[in-house]
Write a protein that holds these residues in place. Structure first.
Motif, PDB file in Angstrom:
ATOM      1  N   GLN A 136      10.212  25.639  24.519  1.00  0.00           N
ATOM      2  CA  GLN A 136       9.155  26.630  24.303  1.00  0.00           C
ATOM      3  C   GLN A 136       7.841  26.059  24.837  1.00  0.00           C
ATOM      4  N   TYR A 137       7.282  26.734  25.841  1.00  0.00           N
ATOM      5  CA  TYR A 137       6.022  26.243  26.410  1.00  0.00           C
ATOM      6  C   TYR A 137       4.865  27.208  26.145  1.00  0.00           C
ATOM      7  N   GLU A 138       5.189  28.361  25.559  1.00  0.00           N
ATOM      8  CA  GLU A 138       4.184  29.368  25.195  1.00  0.00           C
ATOM      9  C   GLU A 138       4.772  30.180  24.054  1.00  0.00           C
ATOM     10  N   ILE A 139       3.953  30.906  23.325  1.00  0.00           N
ATOM     11  CA  ILE A 139       4.411  31.590  22.115  1.00  0.00           C
ATOM     12  C   ILE A 139       5.687  32.387  22.352  1.00  0.00           C
ATOM     13  N   SER A 140       5.800  33.062  23.492  1.00  0.00           N
ATOM     14  CA  SER A 140       6.932  33.958  23.743  1.00  0.00           C
ATOM     15  C   SER A 140       7.809  33.532  24.915  1.00  0.00           C
ATOM     16  N   ASN A 141       7.608  32.317  25.439  1.00  0.00           N
ATOM     17  CA  ASN A 141       8.291  31.916  26.669  1.00  0.00           C
ATOM     18  C   ASN A 141       8.971  30.562  26.545  1.00  0.00           C
ATOM     19  N   PHE A 142      10.160  30.494  27.158  1.00  0.00           N
ATOM     20  CA  PHE A 142      11.022  29.313  27.056  1.00  0.00           C
ATOM     21  C   PHE A 142      11.578  29.011  28.453  1.00  0.00           C
ATOM     22  N   ALA A 143      11.639  27.730  28.798  1.00  0.00           N
ATOM     23  CA  ALA A 143      12.100  27.386  30.147  1.00  0.00           C
ATOM     24  C   ALA A 143      12.693  25.993  30.184  1.00  0.00           C
ATOM     25  N   MET A 149      16.996  28.776  21.503  1.00  0.00           N
ATOM     26  CA  MET A 149      16.497  28.356  22.808  1.00  0.00           C
ATOM     27  C   MET A 149      16.432  26.833  22.894  1.00  0.00           C
ATOM     28  N   MET A 150      15.945  26.212  21.841  1.00  0.00           N
ATOM     29  CA  MET A 150      15.848  24.753  21.825  1.00  0.00           C
ATOM     30  C   MET A 150      17.237  24.118  21.943  1.00  0.00           C
ATOM     31  N   LEU A 154      19.280  33.503  44.947  1.00  0.00           N
ATOM     32  CA  LEU A 154      18.092  33.693  44.098  1.00  0.00           C
ATOM     33  C   LEU A 154      18.452  33.235  42.680  1.00  0.00           C
ATOM     34  N   THR A 155      18.276  31.954  42.435  1.00  0.00           N
ATOM     35  CA  THR A 155      18.723  31.355  41.170  1.00  0.00           C
ATOM     36  C   THR A 155      17.618  31.238  40.127  1.00  0.00           C
ATOM     37  N   ASN A 156      16.362  31.370  40.549  1.00  0.00           N
ATOM     38  CA  ASN A 156      15.244  31.285  39.596  1.00  0.00           C
ATOM     39  C   ASN A 156      15.052  32.659  38.967  1.00  0.00           C
ATOM     40  N   ILE A 157      15.806  32.903  37.912  1.00  0.00           N
ATOM     41  CA  ILE A 157      15.848  34.214  37.259  1.00  0.00           C
ATOM     42  C   ILE A 157      15.329  34.073  35.834  1.00  0.00           C
ATOM     43  N   SER A 158      14.499  35.029  35.424  1.00  0.00           N
ATOM     44  CA  SER A 158      14.030  35.103  34.040  1.00  0.00           C
ATOM     45  C   SER A 158      14.518  36.406  33.421  1.00  0.00           C
ATOM     46  N   ILE A 159      14.875  36.345  32.151  1.00  0.00           N
ATOM     47  CA  ILE A 159      15.257  37.538  31.395  1.00  0.00           C
ATOM     48  C   ILE A 159      14.183  37.821  30.350  1.00  0.00           C
ATOM     49  N   LEU A 178      20.249  30.719  32.136  1.00  0.00           N
ATOM     50  CA  LEU A 178      19.195  30.876  33.147  1.00  0.00           C
ATOM     51  C   LEU A 178      18.058  29.896  32.879  1.00  0.00           C
ATOM     52  N   PRO A 179      17.217  29.652  33.877  1.00  0.00           N
ATOM     53  CA  PRO A 179      16.150  28.663  33.690  1.00  0.00           C
ATOM     54  C   PRO A 179      14.953  29.152  32.879  1.00  0.00           C
ATOM     55  N   HIS A 180      14.844  30.478  32.651  1.00  0.00           N
ATOM     56  CA  HIS A 180      13.659  30.989  31.960  1.00  0.00           C
ATOM     57  C   HIS A 180      13.995  32.226  31.141  1.00  0.00           C
ATOM     58  N   TYR A 181      13.419  32.299  29.937  1.00  0.00           N
ATOM     59  CA  TYR A 181      13.564  33.462  29.063  1.00  0.00           C
ATOM     60  C   TYR A 181      12.212  33.793  28.431  1.00  0.00           C
ATOM     61  N   SER A 182      11.921  35.092  28.338  1.00  0.00           N
ATOM     62  CA  SER A 182      10.747  35.575  27.601  1.00  0.00           C
ATOM     63  C   SER A 182      11.231  36.526  26.518  1.00  0.00           C
ATOM     64  N   SER A 183      10.590  36.486  25.357  1.00  0.00           N
ATOM     65  CA  SER A 183      10.985  37.403  24.291  1.00  0.00           C
ATOM     66  C   SER A 183       9.762  37.776  23.461  1.00  0.00           C
ATOM     67  N   TYR A 184       9.536  39.076  23.328  1.00  0.00           N
ATOM     68  CA  TYR A 184       8.343  39.599  22.660  1.00  0.00           C
ATOM     69  C   TYR A 184       8.740  40.531  21.523  1.00  0.00           C
ATOM     70  N   SER A 185       7.978  40.508  20.449  1.00  0.00           N
ATOM     71  CA  SER A 185       8.222  41.485  19.391  1.00  0.00           C
ATOM     72  C   SER A 185       7.656  42.835  19.807  1.00  0.00           C
TER      73      SER A 185
END
Length: 382
Positions: free
Chosen positions: A234-241, A227-228, A152-157, A183-190
C-alpha cells in the motif's frame, strides 16, 4: 518550466454508470469526431511549437476505448504530435473490460501506450448490472489475456467497495478473484454517492443505502490485509502495487506537482493557478475551436492553499510528507507552521512523525478527512 504530467479527458461512454459524476456523455460518432478536433486545438494552444516531454500521460474518461478504432487512432496521432512519447516513462489509457478487441490493443501498443487501467469495479455479474456497468466478469478475463498476449503487462484493476447491498463476504470474493491475476497494481475506492448521479437520486428518495460504516471499515481492512499478503504494497490510501509499479501519474497529484489538463471538464495545475475547463460538450467544442482555450475559470492558488494541499495530498501516501522537501519547497520550518496541531493528532494516534517524515497511522487512514481538516491554516499562519 517543464510540466511533468499530462491528463487528457475523453468524455464518451457506451453507458453511464449509476455512481459516476465525472464529465461524461453517451457516445455519438459525429460528436466524438468534433470533440477530437477541438481537443487538438486546445492542446496546440498550450504546446504551439515543439513537442514536450512529460514524465507521464494519462488518458481517462469517460471511457477512451469507447471511441471507434478510427477515432482511437486519430486520438493517438494527436497525442503523438505534441508529446515525445519515447521520453514518457508512463503512458496510461483507461479502458472498460469488453471494449478492448485485438485491433484496439495492438493500436495502443503500437503508439507507445505502456500501461492500462481497467475499470473492473466488482467480480459479480449481478452487482455489475445493479451499478450500471455493461461488461461481464468473463470480459475481464478476455481483455487481460489480450493485453498480456500483446505484451502490455503493466495493468491496473480498479475496484469499488461498500456498494449497495454488498456484504463483506462478497467483497472478499471480488478481492480474491482480482488477486488471482497477480497484476502489478490495484486501486480500490469506497463508493461515494455524488450529486447528479442515478445513485444520488435513488438515495434522496430513500431507495438506496450503503452498507453500515462498520462493514465498510471491515472491507477496507480486509483489502489491506489481502493485498499485503500477495506482495502488493500500500503506497497510498486506496492504491497498492508491487515495488516499481506505483502509478507515476497519480504520484504527480499526491506530490502536488504541476500538470496539464486537456479536454471537457478537465482540471490543470500550472504555476500559481488551477484551470477548470468547460464541461458541456457543445460549449467546450465551440470555445476550443474559436481560441483553443475552453476555460470555465482559473483559480489563483495562494501560498497558504499550496501548503494546505501539500499536506492533504501528501498524507494520502503511505510514506507521508518529507519535512526536508516541505521546507525546501516553501522556505518554512514545518513545526513552526504546524507545531500547534501535531501534539493533538499524535495523542489521538492519527499521525506519526519519524525519520523526518509525517505520515498517517492505520487509524489515521480510516479517519483521513478528520486529520486533513486539522491542517487548514489561517492567513496569519504563513
Amino acid at each position: 518550466m517543464q510540466i511533468p504530467s499530462v491528463y487528457i479527458h475523453i468524455p464518451f461512454c457506451q453507458q453511464i454508470c449509476h455512481y459516476c459524476d465525472f464529465t461524461k456523455f453517451f457516445y455519438n460518432e459525429k460528436l466524438a469526431d468534433d470533440y477530437l478536433s477541438a481537443l487538438e486545438k486546445e492542446i496546440k494552444s498550450y504546446i504551439p511549437e515543439k513537442k514536450i516531454a512529460p514524465r507521464t500521460i494519462f488518458v481517462g474518461g469517460g471511457t477512451p476505448t469507447a471511441l471507434s478504432k478510427e477515432q482511437l487512432k486519430k486520438l493517438l496521432i494527436i497525442i503523438d504530435r505534441y508529446h515525445d512519447i519515447a521520453a514518457c516513462s508512463e503512458y496510461t489509457f483507461e479502458a472498460n473490460p469488453g471494449d478492448l478487441d485485438e485491433e484496439k490493443v495492438k493500436l495502443l501498443k503500437s503508439f507507445g501506450v505502456n500501461r492500462i487501467s481497467l475499470g473492473v469495479q466488482v467480480f459479480d455479474d449481478m452487482m455489475l448490472e445493479k451499478i450500471g456497468r455493461l461488461h461481464k466478469v468473463k470480459d475481464v478475463y478476455t481483455n487481460i489475456d489480450r493485453l498480456l498476449n500483446a505484451g502490455l503487462t503493466n495493468i491496473s484493476i480498479d475496484l469499488i467497495y461498500a456498494l449497495p447491498g454488498q456484504t463483506v463476504d462478497q467483497f472478499e470474493q471480488t478481492v480474491d478473484e482480482a488477486l488471482r491475476f497477480d497484476l502489478p497494481h490495484y486501486s480500490s475506492y469506497s463508493l461515494q454517492i455524488e450529486p447528479k448521479t442515478v445513485f444520488y437520486q435513488r438515495y434522496k428518495k430513500g431507495k438506496l443505502s450503503k452498507p453500515p460504516e462498520e462493514s465498510e471499515a471491515s472491507m477496507y481492512e480486509l483489502l489491506q490485509k489481502k493485498m499485503m499478503a500477495k506482495g502488493k504494497k500500500q503506497y497510498e490510501i486506496s492504491n497498492f502495487a508491487e515495488p516499481g509499479f506505483e502509478s507515476k501519474h497519480n504520484l504527480t497529484y499526491w506530490n502536488n506537482e504541476y500538470y496539464f489538463g486537456f479536454g471537457a471538464g478537465a482540471h490543470g495545475y500550472l504555476p500559481g493557478k488551477r484551470i477548470v475547463n468547460i464541461r458541456p460538450l457543445p460549449a467546450y467544442i465551440k470555445q476550443a475551436e474559436e481560441n483553443g482555450r475552453p476555460v470555465l475559470h482559473e483559480e489563483p492558488i495562494s501560498r497558504r492553499e499550496q501548503i494546505e494541499e501539500e499536506l492533504f495530498l501528501g498524507l494520502r501516501k503511505t510514506e507521508g510528507v518529507e519535512l526536508n522537501n516541505f521546507e525546501a519547497k516553501y522556505g518554512e520550518n514545518f513545526e513552526q507552521v504546524y507545531g500547534g496541531v501535531l501534539p493533538y493528532l499524535k495523542e489521538r494516534q492519527l499521525i506519526v512523525v519519524a525519520d523526518n517524515k509525517i505520515a498517517l497511522t492505520e487509524k489515521g487512514r480510516l479517519l483521513g478527512n478528520e486529520v486533513f481538516q486539522e491542517f487548514l491554516l489561517d492567513e496569519k499562519d504563513v
